[in-house]
Scaffold this active site. Structure first.
Site, PDB file in Angstrom:
ATOM      1  N   ILE A 109       0.881  -1.161   0.000  1.00 55.55           N
ATOM      2  CA  ILE A 109       0.000   0.000   0.000  1.00 55.55           C
ATOM      3  C   ILE A 109       0.919   1.211   0.000  1.00 55.55           C
ATOM      4  O   ILE A 109       1.806   1.332   0.842  1.00 55.55           O
ATOM      5  CB  ILE A 109      -0.964  -0.003   1.201  1.00 55.55           C
ATOM      6  CG1 ILE A 109      -1.945   1.174   1.106  1.00 55.55           C
ATOM      7  CG2 ILE A 109      -0.231  -0.015   2.526  1.00 55.55           C
ATOM      8  CD1 ILE A 109      -3.082   1.077   2.116  1.00 55.55           C
ATOM      9  N   SER A 110       0.747   2.082  -0.976  1.00 49.49           N
ATOM     10  CA  SER A 110       1.713   3.143  -1.227  1.00 49.49           C
ATOM     11  C   SER A 110       1.659   4.234  -0.165  1.00 49.49           C
ATOM     12  O   SER A 110       0.686   4.366   0.586  1.00 49.49           O
ATOM     13  CB  SER A 110       1.467   3.758  -2.608  1.00 49.49           C
ATOM     14  OG  SER A 110       1.572   2.780  -3.610  1.00 49.49           O
TER      15      SER A 110
END
Length: 525
Positions: free
Chosen positions: A81-82
């Site tokens: 998840i960025s």
């Protein structure tokens, strides 16, 4: 406080804590990136990031950092998840609006797709695509559980885009890519935009492209990087793990073994100092891009802090260059100016003196471009473009040729005079929006334009990050932009000042709000 999160009727402590953590995260992103649109910041406040990483501690879910969610058998990251601030910046560059059709390459956990869904609304369409069925299954579960089932999740090779859903108004790529796939370009609607992490050799940067009649042309370049693309357009990289604390990675392979490189770096370097002085916090993004584009032998070295003391580090890695058996890297030393540092080159090996001199000259050449982003123009590979002389710096990719230029000879900054009070506010970072009457000839003012503000004998240069037009000054001062015009005056006082400054005829034409970011030091003229 941790563990899985479930959506249930009523308000739980986890929901209350998550909302508070989400608000704190959004406030931090807004503080660190004040140019972001209010709509982008609002969706960061709304979408429950922790629900997309249910196995992660609640507080950890709201740290402004990426979280790896899947690894291969060697421990290498496959999905994540960025970082929220990076996602927010990329979405801001997409310039999303209700009704837009958006394709995301690289599904991750589904978090970015949820943010996009909020921005385009029920009248828009969002498809996220990934070639790994485990990743798409996870994204699908997360999106359904959080109420974003209208997002389409597709398991396929993202390099091919999604022709069935085309044309797309916007395409966002959440994986590090060697080049813009020709399918992405073909599937963009007229006026479309593509935002992607582009590989520039050892350096990766986020590039926002606009569609042109011949291909793509970059609009903005941001520092940042993503996990490498897999599938058709994946590119092999050489990764040498020396021990538990040191590793070397190269996009083109290494001319000598990693242990030999470390032995070379253990010797006495030849230093050449450039005279190029950079202020804190020392943004080296553009310098690293410049060197990576001119030297294919650049590689990255991850090592403890006490390895190569004085070496310039970015994102906790050292960028070094291998050149015919000689290794060189950038270094820093304090300069006479407080908190400033001079850039130098340290070289090790048989040609250390000549290589250090060569790289030092490159650093000096870059200095005149230090405030400029390179411009990337993407041409499809054809017999004509293969024969064309596109300039001294060209990236030859599999499907395209990318011409790289620097707008050094661009237009002069737009001159604007300011009252001393407003000049002082900009100089101190308190004023980030300038207001002008809509009758001024500001068609030339657009994101990326430079403005040179003057007041008395003082001068300050800023870059435009956003331009917004309002039908009336009252509408402007009712908006969030008003708070960034002058923090020491309330809206009524600011509006009264405008009414005293402009005639009724001019006020009737409306207002232009110019969001700005300071890029130059204050000077005398």
């Amino acid at each position: 406080m941790s563990g899985s999160y479930a959506i249930v009727a009523g308000v739980t402590n986890d929901e209350t804590n998550a909302a508070a953590l989400r608000a704190t995260l959004a406030d931090r992103v807004e503080r660190d990136f004040p140019h972001l649109n209010a709509e982008t910041l609002e969706v960061v406040r709304q979408v429950p990031r922790h629900a997309f990483v249910p196995d992660v501690d609640l507080e950890a879910a709201y740290v402004d950092d990426a979280v790896v969610t899947r690894r291969d058998e060697h421990g290498r990251a496959l999905s994540s998840i960025s970082q929220p601030s990076m996602v927010a910046q990329m979405l801001d560059l997409l310039d999303l609006a209700p009704g837009h059709r958006v394709l995301e390459i690289g599904a991750g956990t589904g978090y970015c797709a949820a943010l996009i869904a909020e921005l385009v609304g029920p009248s828009g369409a969002v498809t996220t695509i990934d070639l790994d069925p485990e990743i798409t299954d996870e994204a699908h579960r997360n999106l359904d559980a959080t109420g974003y089932s209208r997002v389409t999740v597709t398991c396929a090779d993202g390099a091919l885009g999604d022709p069935e859903g085309a044309p797309w108004d916007r395409i966002i790529v959440s994986v590090g890519s060697w080049e813009p796939a020709p399918e992405w370009i073909a599937q963009l609607a007229p006026g479309g935009k593509l935002v992607m992490p582009l590989s520039l050799g050892a350096v990766q940067r986020i590039v926002a492209f606009a569609l042109t009649d011949y291909g793509l042309r970059s609009v903005t370049v941001l520092a940042g990087g993503f996990l490498a693309q897999r599938g058709r357009d994946a590119r092999p990289r050489t990764i040498e793990v020396v021990d538990e604390t040191i590793s070397i990675e190269s996009p083109h392979g290494l001319g000598q073994e990693a242990r030999t490189i470390l032995d070379r770096l253990a010797g006495e370097p030849v230093p050449v100092w450039t005279g190029v002085v950079l202020p804190p916090p020392g943004r080296f993004d553009r310098l690293l891009i410049f060197l990576a584009l001119h030297h294919q032998g650049m590689f990255t070295l991850t090592a403890p802090r006490d390895f190569l003391p004085g070496a310039l580090r970015a994102w906790n890695v050292i960028y070094a260059i291998e050149y015919e058996g000689t290794i060189a890297h950038l270094a820093l030393r304090p300069s006479a100016a407080a908190d400033h540092h001079e850039v130098g080159v340290l070289a090790y090996g048989p040609e250390a003196a000549s290589v250090a001199t060569l790289l030092a000259d490159d650093v000096r050449s870059w200095e005149r471009l230090r405030e400029l982003d390179p411009v990337f123009t993407v041409y499809p590979r054809t017999p004509e473009t293969d024969r064309a002389d596109l300039g001294p710096v060209v990236l030859d990719k599999q499907h395209s040729r990318i011409r790289v230029t620097w707008p050094a000879a661009g237009p002069e900054p737009i001159a604007m005079h300011l009252h001393e009070e407003y000049f002082d506010l900009i100089a101190s970072g308190q004023k980030t929006v300038e207001v002008r009457c809509a009758d001024v000839k500001r068609l030339a003012v657009q994101p990326g334009s430079h403005i040179r503000f003057t007041s008395g004998g003082r001068m300050l240069t800023v870059v435009v990050v956003r331009v917004a037009r309002y039908d009336t000054f009252a509408a402007l001062y009712a908006s969030e932009d008003a708070a960034a015009i002058n923090p020491h005056r309330n809206r009524a006082e600011q509006l009264a000042g405008i009414e005293a400054l402009y005639t009724p005829e001019k006020r009737a034409l409306g207002a232009v709000a110019i969001a700005i970011k300071r890029i130059g030091a204050e000077t005398k003229h």
